[in-house]
Design a protein around this motif. Structure first.
Motif, PDB file in Angstrom:
ATOM      1  N   PHE A  36       0.557  -1.069   0.160  1.00  0.00           N
ATOM      2  CA  PHE A  36       0.183  -0.072  -0.045  1.00  0.00           C
ATOM      3  C   PHE A  36       1.041   1.117  -0.274  1.00  0.00           C
ATOM      4  O   PHE A  36       2.031   1.624   0.692  1.00  0.00           O
ATOM      5  CB  PHE A  36      -1.077   0.260   1.089  1.00  0.00           C
ATOM      6  N   THR A  37       0.994   1.428  -0.757  1.00  0.00           N
ATOM      7  CA  THR A  37       2.051   3.132  -1.237  1.00  0.00           C
ATOM      8  C   THR A  37       0.647   4.570  -1.821  1.00  0.00           C
ATOM      9  O   THR A  37      -0.769   3.917  -2.034  1.00  0.00           O
ATOM     10  CB  THR A  37       2.414   3.175  -2.091  1.00  0.00           C
ATOM     11  N   LEU A  38       1.428   5.573  -1.567  1.00  0.00           N
ATOM     12  CA  LEU A  38       0.949   6.919  -2.315  1.00  0.00           C
ATOM     13  C   LEU A  38       1.040   6.896  -3.523  1.00  0.00           C
ATOM     14  O   LEU A  38       2.717   7.270  -3.640  1.00  0.00           O
ATOM     15  CB  LEU A  38       0.641   7.608  -1.098  1.00  0.00           C
ATOM     16  N   GLY A  39       0.367   7.200  -4.511  1.00  0.00           N
ATOM     17  CA  GLY A  39       1.099   7.948  -6.001  1.00  0.00           C
ATOM     18  C   GLY A  39       1.138   6.096  -6.296  1.00  0.00           C
ATOM     19  O   GLY A  39       1.530   5.764  -6.063  1.00  0.00           O
ATOM     20  N   GLY A  40       1.768   6.533  -8.222  1.00  0.00           N
ATOM     21  CA  GLY A  40       1.709   5.553  -9.231  1.00  0.00           C
ATOM     22  C   GLY A  40       0.860   5.957 -10.281  1.00  0.00           C
ATOM     23  O   GLY A  40       0.795   7.109 -10.485  1.00  0.00           O
ATOM     24  N   TYR A  41       1.088   5.126 -11.844  1.00  0.00           N
ATOM     25  CA  TYR A  41       0.338   5.498 -12.652  1.00  0.00           C
ATOM     26  C   TYR A  41      -1.223   3.918 -12.292  1.00  0.00           C
ATOM     27  O   TYR A  41      -0.469   2.788 -12.325  1.00  0.00           O
ATOM     28  CB  TYR A  41       1.375   4.676 -13.658  1.00  0.00           C
ATOM     29  N   TYR A  42      -1.934   4.936 -12.724  1.00  0.00           N
ATOM     30  CA  TYR A  42      -3.093   4.539 -12.919  1.00  0.00           C
ATOM     31  C   TYR A  42      -3.538   3.640 -13.741  1.00  0.00           C
ATOM     32  O   TYR A  42      -3.718   4.666 -14.855  1.00  0.00           O
ATOM     33  CB  TYR A  42      -4.002   5.169 -11.980  1.00  0.00           C
ATOM     34  N   CYS A  43      -3.742   2.983 -14.299  1.00  0.00           N
ATOM     35  CA  CYS A  43      -4.342   2.427 -15.200  1.00  0.00           C
ATOM     36  C   CYS A  43      -6.014   3.268 -15.628  1.00  0.00           C
ATOM     37  O   CYS A  43      -6.218   3.402 -14.655  1.00  0.00           O
ATOM     38  CB  CYS A  43      -4.834   0.535 -15.672  1.00  0.00           C
ATOM     39  N   PRO A  44      -5.579   3.588 -17.493  1.00  0.00           N
ATOM     40  CA  PRO A  44      -7.218   4.290 -17.109  1.00  0.00           C
ATOM     41  C   PRO A  44      -8.331   3.393 -18.079  1.00  0.00           C
ATOM     42  O   PRO A  44      -9.212   4.331 -17.623  1.00  0.00           O
ATOM     43  CB  PRO A  44      -6.684   5.063 -18.395  1.00  0.00           C
ATOM     44  N   GLN A  45      -8.280   2.129 -17.336  1.00  0.00           N
ATOM     45  CA  GLN A  45      -9.627   1.543 -17.948  1.00  0.00           C
ATOM     46  C   GLN A  45     -10.052   1.018 -16.584  1.00  0.00           C
ATOM     47  O   GLN A  45     -11.068   1.442 -16.642  1.00  0.00           O
ATOM     48  CB  GLN A  45      -8.506   0.851 -18.912  1.00  0.00           C
ATOM     49  N   CYS A  46      -9.125   0.242 -15.901  1.00  0.00           N
ATOM     50  CA  CYS A  46      -9.443  -0.614 -14.405  1.00  0.00           C
ATOM     51  C   CYS A  46      -9.151   1.007 -13.316  1.00  0.00           C
ATOM     52  O   CYS A  46      -9.744   0.038 -11.961  1.00  0.00           O
ATOM     53  CB  CYS A  46      -9.545  -1.827 -14.480  1.00  0.00           C
ATOM     54  N   HIS A  47      -8.641   1.214 -13.615  1.00  0.00           N
ATOM     55  CA  HIS A  47      -7.539   2.003 -12.175  1.00  0.00           C
ATOM     56  C   HIS A  47      -7.085   1.434 -11.255  1.00  0.00           C
ATOM     57  O   HIS A  47      -6.121   1.768 -10.082  1.00  0.00           O
ATOM     58  CB  HIS A  47      -9.194   3.062 -11.309  1.00  0.00           C
ATOM     59  N   ALA A  48      -6.470  -0.026 -12.083  1.00  0.00           N
ATOM     60  CA  ALA A  48      -5.609  -0.534 -11.173  1.00  0.00           C
ATOM     61  C   ALA A  48      -3.734   0.580 -10.732  1.00  0.00           C
ATOM     62  O   ALA A  48      -3.681   1.099 -11.721  1.00  0.00           O
ATOM     63  CB  ALA A  48      -5.146  -1.952 -11.646  1.00  0.00           C
ATOM     64  N   LYS A  49      -3.015   0.512  -9.801  1.00  0.00           N
ATOM     65  CA  LYS A  49      -1.827   1.217  -9.993  1.00  0.00           C
ATOM     66  C   LYS A  49      -0.295  -0.040  -9.314  1.00  0.00           C
ATOM     67  O   LYS A  49      -1.058  -0.950  -9.349  1.00  0.00           O
ATOM     68  CB  LYS A  49      -1.894   1.952  -8.314  1.00  0.00           C
ATOM     69  N   TYR A  50      -0.272   0.814 -11.023  1.00  0.00           N
ATOM     70  CA  TYR A  50       1.536   0.297 -10.874  1.00  0.00           C
ATOM     71  C   TYR A  50       2.530   1.213 -10.229  1.00  0.00           C
ATOM     72  O   TYR A  50       2.444   2.556 -10.551  1.00  0.00           O
ATOM     73  CB  TYR A  50       2.218   0.099 -12.184  1.00  0.00           C
ATOM     74  N   SER A  51       3.566   0.672 -10.234  1.00  0.00           N
ATOM     75  CA  SER A  51       5.185   1.867  -9.591  1.00  0.00           C
ATOM     76  C   SER A  51       5.403   2.301 -10.924  1.00  0.00           C
ATOM     77  O   SER A  51       6.294   3.110 -10.598  1.00  0.00           O
ATOM     78  CB  SER A  51       5.807   0.985  -9.000  1.00  0.00           C
TER      79      SER A  51
END
Length: 396
Positions: A282-297
């Motif tokens: 669990f972190t703050l910020g990152g890259y959010y998928c524009p389709q499902c909003h899943a987060k990646y570092s």
């Protein structure tokens, strides 16, 4: 001496006395001969590059590393396994530099088994960290963990299960670094070779000991390459031959690829803590998928939720040159061109000039290699376009 003794053995026919090619000049220096040998090696690299061949942008490569007992031999220092891991650190960095939207994984094999050291991922840092940890463990254990025999079939089956799920428009490759002369498999390796060929998985082998028939069969059937190293420098050269993407195979499909270009959200901009799918924390910020909003570092990555390929615009721009490789320069001895257009260094009269067929500018062999390996665009053509644009602007 009879005729049989005058003829060399077959294995002696390929043996070259490289020291005899070095000859002293009038001043007693060997530098001229050494420079000529270096130029021959550079010309050989240029001749290996093909023109008018479409290369794949998206690559999925598995490296199969032998970690069996023969990898504890000391013909490579400090031993084969440690040397291979050091070379792989260099290879991984250069691979992702030239293939920013490619993905790579590492599989190790020993004790007749195969296991994943580093899963298929587009993160160079992840692979390098795991390779360094593996190298440190081997050094600390003094090679005790290098045991048993490798299993090519188990390794290839493990790679095949992952690679066959990859899309048809992406290349599927396996690179085997093999130090053993034997392999212990649960079934027929020939059946596995047929399955790999049907799935369009290209397999290549780098041997550390000698050529093996089953590896020759594997590479020939799947369209890969086979090389046996001479020393550490040759080993690194063979690895670097796999950095440029291979030509698109008949199994690859030309289709529109749906991609997402997520914007990075810094930890200061984000106020909510969410789960990162890359680190599983669990972190703050990152890259959010524009389709499902899943987060990646980090990018590039394939979303585990919606399977959308997430990349950044610079990654895609750096990979674009693989679709349209530069044409081969014409090698001539044109005396009218005295200096290289790129580095402005005088070209020796006994050296050849490489001329672009479009802009007609001449380049030295060093700049030619740099343009093809790193720059991927002709400086003369870019200069011509800039002049045309400036003239049109003035006229307007």
């Amino acid at each position: 001496m009879d005729e049989d003794n005058e003829q060399a053995y077959r294995w002696e026919g390929g043996y070259k006395k490289t020291w005899e090619t070095l000859k002293e000049d009038e001043s007693g220096s060997l530098q001229a001969s050494i420079d000529e040998e270096i130029r021959k090696a550079k010309r050989k690299r240029l001749s290996a590059k093909k023109s008018n061949v479409r290369l794949g942008m998206m690559r999925h490569l598995f490296i199969i590393l032998d970690m069996s007992a023969p990898m504890d031999d000391h013909d490579l220092k400090p031993n084969r396994a440690t040397c291979c891991l050091k070379m792989l650190e260099i290879f991984v960095e250069e691979f992702f530099d030239q293939n920013p939207i490619g993905q790579l994984g590492v599989v190790t094999t020993k004790d007749k088994r195969a296991e994943i050291l580093s899963g298929m991922s587009g993160s160079s840092h992840k692979h390098v960290d795991l390779i360094k940890k593996c190298k440190e463990r081997i050094i600390k254990e003094n090679g005790i963990s290098l045991t048993g025999e490798p299993s090519l079939q188990n390794s290839l089956e493990l790679c095949k299960r992952t690679l066959k799920q990859m899309p048809k428009h992406a290349s599927r490759e396996a690179l085997i670094i093999l130090g053993s002369l034997t392999t212990c498999d649960p079934g027929s390796l020939y059946d596995t070779i047929i399955e790999l060929k049907n799935e369009g998985i290209r397999c290549s082998v780098i041997g550390l000991s000698a050529e093996i028939h089953i590896c020759t069969k594997l590479t020939k059937e799947t369209g890969g390459s086979y090389g046996v190293i001479l020393d550490e420098n040759h080993f690194l050269d063979l690895l670097r031959d796999h950095i440029p993407p291979p030509s698109s195979s008949e199994h690859s499909e030309s289709s529109l690829i749906k991609m997402g270009f997520p914007q990075h959200t810094s930890s200061r901009q984000s106020t909510k803590v969410s789960l990162c799918m890359t680190t599983k924390k669990f972190t703050l910020g990152g890259y959010y998928c524009p389709q499902c909003h899943a987060k990646y570092s980090e990018l590039p990555v394939q979303c585990v939720t919606c399977s959308l390929t997430l990349v950044s615009a610079p990654h895609l721009a750096r990979s674009y040159h693989h679709l349209f490789p530069l044409p081969i320069y014409n090698e001539t001895n044109d005396s009218n061109i005295s200096a290289c257009f790129s580095c402005a260094v005088a070209i020796p009269t006994d050296d050849s000039v490489h001329i672009c067929s479009i802009c007609k500018e001449g380049f030295c062999i060093d700049c030619n290699l740099y343009i093809r390996d790193t720059l991927h665009c002709c400086p003369g053509c870019i200069n011509s376009r800039s002049e045309l644009m400036s003239k049109s602007t003035v006229q307007c």
